[in-house]
Enzyme design. Structure first.
Site, PDB file in Angstrom:
ATOM      1  N   ASP A   1      -7.940  -5.537   0.152  1.00  0.00           N
ATOM      2  CA  ASP A   1      -8.409  -6.365  -0.958  1.00  0.00           C
ATOM      3  C   ASP A   1      -7.977  -7.820  -0.865  1.00  0.00           C
ATOM      4  OD1 ASP A   1      -9.770  -4.341  -2.318  1.00  0.00           O
ATOM      5  OD2 ASP A   1      -7.897  -3.545  -3.098  1.00  0.00           O
TER       6      ASP A   1
ATOM      7  N   HIS B   1       0.841  -1.191   0.000  1.00  0.00           N
ATOM      8  CA  HIS B   1       0.000   0.000   0.000  1.00  0.00           C
ATOM      9  C   HIS B   1       0.870   1.233   0.000  1.00  0.00           C
ATOM     10  CE1 HIS B   1      -3.169   2.817   1.109  1.00  0.00           C
ATOM     11  NE2 HIS B   1      -3.986   1.904   0.650  1.00  0.00           N
TER      12      HIS B   1
HETATM   13  N1  CMC Z   1       4.160  -7.494  -4.736  1.00  0.00           N
HETATM   14  C1  CMC Z   1       5.503  -7.456  -4.927  1.00  0.00           C
HETATM   15  N2  CMC Z   1       6.233  -6.336  -4.816  1.00  0.00           N
HETATM   16  C2  CMC Z   1       5.593  -5.189  -4.485  1.00  0.00           C
HETATM   17  C3  CMC Z   1       4.211  -5.167  -4.258  1.00  0.00           C
HETATM   18  C4  CMC Z   1       3.488  -6.364  -4.397  1.00  0.00           C
HETATM   19  N3  CMC Z   1       2.174  -6.390  -4.208  1.00  0.00           N
HETATM   20  N4  CMC Z   1       3.837  -3.898  -3.962  1.00  0.00           N
HETATM   21  C5  CMC Z   1       4.955  -3.163  -3.999  1.00  0.00           C
HETATM   22  N5  CMC Z   1       6.024  -3.939  -4.298  1.00  0.00           N
HETATM   23  C6  CMC Z   1       7.427  -3.502  -4.390  1.00  0.00           C
HETATM   24  C7  CMC Z   1       7.692  -2.749  -5.678  1.00  0.00           C
HETATM   25  O1  CMC Z   1       8.141  -3.607  -6.703  1.00  0.00           O
HETATM   26  C8  CMC Z   1       8.730  -1.748  -5.249  1.00  0.00           C
HETATM   27  O2  CMC Z   1       9.981  -2.400  -5.223  1.00  0.00           O
HETATM   28  P1  CMC Z   1      11.336  -1.573  -5.580  1.00  0.00           P
HETATM   29  O3  CMC Z   1      11.439  -0.498  -4.546  1.00  0.00           O
HETATM   30  O4  CMC Z   1      12.408  -2.609  -5.480  1.00  0.00           O
HETATM   31  O5  CMC Z   1      11.143  -1.030  -6.969  1.00  0.00           O
HETATM   32  C9  CMC Z   1       8.359  -1.424  -3.801  1.00  0.00           C
HETATM   33  O6  CMC Z   1       7.631  -2.573  -3.323  1.00  0.00           O
HETATM   34  C10 CMC Z   1       7.473  -0.184  -3.665  1.00  0.00           C
HETATM   35  O7  CMC Z   1       6.381  -0.336  -4.576  1.00  0.00           O
HETATM   36  P2  CMC Z   1       5.740   0.882  -5.378  1.00  0.00           P
HETATM   37  O8  CMC Z   1       4.968   0.360  -6.540  1.00  0.00           O
HETATM   38  O9  CMC Z   1       6.786   1.911  -5.664  1.00  0.00           O
HETATM   39  O10 CMC Z   1       4.777   1.467  -4.266  1.00  0.00           O
HETATM   40  P3  CMC Z   1       3.469   2.332  -4.494  1.00  0.00           P
HETATM   41  O11 CMC Z   1       3.216   3.016  -3.216  1.00  0.00           O
HETATM   42  O12 CMC Z   1       3.634   3.175  -5.718  1.00  0.00           O
HETATM   43  O13 CMC Z   1       2.340   1.247  -4.819  1.00  0.00           O
HETATM   44  C11 CMC Z   1       0.552  -0.291  -4.623  1.00  0.00           C
HETATM   45  C12 CMC Z   1       1.377   0.825  -3.939  1.00  0.00           C
HETATM   46  C13 CMC Z   1      -0.676  -0.594  -3.779  1.00  0.00           C
HETATM   47  C14 CMC Z   1       0.074   0.204  -6.009  1.00  0.00           C
HETATM   48  C15 CMC Z   1       1.442  -1.550  -4.765  1.00  0.00           C
HETATM   49  O14 CMC Z   1       1.820  -2.022  -3.491  1.00  0.00           O
HETATM   50  C16 CMC Z   1       0.743  -2.662  -5.556  1.00  0.00           C
HETATM   51  O15 CMC Z   1       0.798  -2.647  -6.792  1.00  0.00           O
HETATM   52  N6  CMC Z   1       0.067  -3.631  -4.854  1.00  0.00           N
HETATM   53  C17 CMC Z   1      -0.698  -4.652  -5.534  1.00  0.00           C
HETATM   54  C18 CMC Z   1      -2.047  -4.095  -5.939  1.00  0.00           C
HETATM   55  C19 CMC Z   1      -2.980  -3.897  -4.752  1.00  0.00           C
HETATM   56  O16 CMC Z   1      -3.137  -4.767  -3.917  1.00  0.00           O
HETATM   57  N7  CMC Z   1      -3.661  -2.742  -4.734  1.00  0.00           N
HETATM   58  C20 CMC Z   1      -4.657  -2.432  -3.726  1.00  0.00           C
HETATM   59  C21 CMC Z   1      -4.253  -1.306  -2.829  1.00  0.00           C
HETATM   60  S1  CMC Z   1      -5.329  -1.152  -1.389  1.00  0.00           S
HETATM   61  C22 CMC Z   1      -6.890  -0.773  -1.995  1.00  0.00           C
HETATM   62  C23 CMC Z   1      -6.986   0.427  -2.842  1.00  0.00           C
HETATM   63  O17 CMC Z   1      -6.377   1.444  -2.548  1.00  0.00           O
HETATM   64  O18 CMC Z   1      -7.698   0.382  -3.842  1.00  0.00           O
END
Ligand code: CMC
Length: 427
Positions: free
Chosen positions: A362, A305
């Site tokens: 989720d 998140h």
């Molecule tokens: N699985 C594997 N690696 C992950 C995941 C994951 N679910 N989420 C983040 N990472 C890694 C990512 O690869 C990155 O690694 P690095 O720093 O080495 O490049 C690091 O963690 C930070 O990730 P980010 O994408 O820069 O972080 P963000 O804050 O931009 O993204 C997120 C947050 C929710 C989009 C992301 O965690 C994600 O894609 N999760 C899966 C989708 C998900 O479950 N979304 C629902 C969110 S909660 C409900 C809502 O808000 O709708």
């Protein structure tokens, strides 16, 4: 105001006020930055930018805290109802008994849709995704409810808000009914908000539908858990759309479109699909390895998140609710076991520990929704139904804010500098 921040840029030193909220990080007020220095800030993804002032929802991502108007989400999920939370978000305080009765009555009186909207549905293919239908139908509401589109009138704004909250279950249930080829059911005002939605979704005109109180309570709780979540992508979309003065129905349709994405509300559908794909606990290490592999775009859906760097408090309630629903319906689902073991293994893995990736709202919601009988394609539509409360509350807060301006970010331009046009025969 507690302090000032000094910035040296473009040969100038400028002081900026540091603003303090009731709780949470201070913010540096850089509104005069461009006028004073001719520079912009650069923050794609808004990781360090507060886009507005808000008194609705507070998240402490490090501690795993979520408060609506100061009340912890765990208490609201256990002790209140979705209608109470809707009232709280819209009006700022929990309702007294009479206020709650009046609010329930108002929402109930707006549950029907203009009859012509049923014809509108028939323009969609039967296999249309419910979110495609929701975007279209909610956007179309502005063509049917013109008398509540004057955003300068607080009364019209409240009527539009009540209409949206009340009609969303009807719209979502009709999207489902259309996809399975069953007749639409009119709302039944003798039922609760959530009981009525269950009946419109799973009932048929040929039989009486008896609402299961445990399922009704569980779904109501799921709605509470999704009601609002600060300035997330879809809420920011609603605010940005609304900042131009667009009508509320158009703004909420924009929010629905944004919510659909798998990084946001679409994650509940993607998470259950992923758990099914994993299928059995022996395959979990393979998927964890893929999630960690930089060359593989796969991510653990329902994990991670932007704000929570601790367990999402909504996931805790969700996991407990799965057990209650399974017990009541006397079902079990192997994907729940896969989910539990996946969580356990991921939380022991250095990659997830170091990046502070925990299950989010989720991760478990799909397991419950599927046990209740919803197809995966409906999951995000249910999220949209519940989040409508937060969207309209945030939209109302924005319109009432005297400092509100049209949202208009700037950019770091990296395209070609000015050059002269060359006629096609000379290129
Ligand atoms: N699985 C594997 N690696 C992950 C995941 C994951 N679910 N989420 C983040 N990472 C890694 C990512 O690869 C990155 O690694 P690095 O720093 O080495 O490049 C690091 O963690 C930070 O990730 P980010 O994408 O820069 O972080 P963000 O804050 O931009 O993204 C997120 C947050 C929710 C989009 C992301 O965690 C994600 O894609 N999760 C899966 C989708 C998900 O479950 N979304 C629902 C969110 S909660 C409900 C809502 O808000 O709708």
């Amino acid at each position: 105001m507690s302090d000032t921040a000094k910035l040296q840029v473009a040969g100038k030193e400028v002081d900026y006020p540091v603003l303090t909220g009731s709780v949470g990080p201070d913010v540096v007020d850089i509104r005069k930055l461009y006028a004073q220095t001719g520079t912009f800030t650069y923050d794609p993804g808004f990781t360090s930018t507060a886009s507005c002032e808000s008194g609705l929802t507070y998240i402490d991502g490090d501690e795993g805290v979520l408060l609506h108007r100061g009340y912890p989400i765990g208490q609201l999920a256990e002790q209140s109802s979705f209608m109470e939370v809707a009232y709280l978000l819209l009006n700022g305080e929990l309702p007294g008994k009479d206020e709650l009765d009046k609010f329930n009555n108002t929402i109930t009186r707006h549950t029907m849709l203009h009859e012509q909207l049923a014809t509108f549905y028939r323009g969609f293919r039967r296999d249309a995704h419910p979110m495609a239908v929701m975007c279209g139908v909610v956007g179309a509401l502005s063509a049917f409810y013109h008398d509540s589109t004057d955003i300068t009138d607080p009364k019209q704004r409240m009527i539009a808000s009540h209409r949206l909250i009340a009609k969303m279950p009807t719209i979502a249930a009709m999207a489902y009914k259309y996809s399975v080829g069953q007749p639409f059911l009119y709302p039944d005002n003798s039922l609760s908000y959530t009981g009525n939605f269950l009946r419109m979704t799973f009932g048929v005109p040929a039989e009486e539908y008896v609402v299961n109180p445990v399922v009704e309570k569980a779904l109501d709780r799921i709605f509470i858990l999704h009601a609002d979540h600060e300035q997330n992508a879809s809420t920011s979309t609603v605010r940005l759309a609304g900042s131009s003065g667009a009508n509320p129905f158009a703004c909420i349709a924009a929010g629905i479109a944004c919510l659909w994405g798998p990084a946001h509300g679409g994650a509940n559908e993607a998470a259950l699909n992923m758990l099914h794909e994993i299928g059995r606990p022996e395959r979990i290490p393979e998927f964890i390895a893929r999630a960690k592999d930089k060359n593989d775009p796969f991510r653990l859906m329902g994990f991670g998140h932007r704000v929570y760097k601790n367990y999402d408090p909504r996931a805790t309630v969700m996991q407990k609710t799965v057990r209650e629903v399974f017990k009541e319906l006397n079902v079990s689902d192997p994907v729940f076991e896969v989910a539990l073991q996946l969580e356990e293994m991921a939380l022991k893995d250095d990659y997830f520990v170091e990046k502070k990736l925990f299950p989010n709202v989720d991760f478990y919601s799909g397991v419950i929704l599927s046990a209740i009988g919803f197809p995966t394609t409906m999951f995000t539509a249910l999220f949209a139904l519940a989040r409508t409360v937060g969207w309209v509350a945030q939209w109302n807060e924005m319109i009432s804010d005297p400092e509100q301006k049209i949202g208009r970010p700037r950019q770091l331009y990296t395209g070609p500098v000015q050059r002269d046009y060359v006629p096609v025969d000379k290129r």
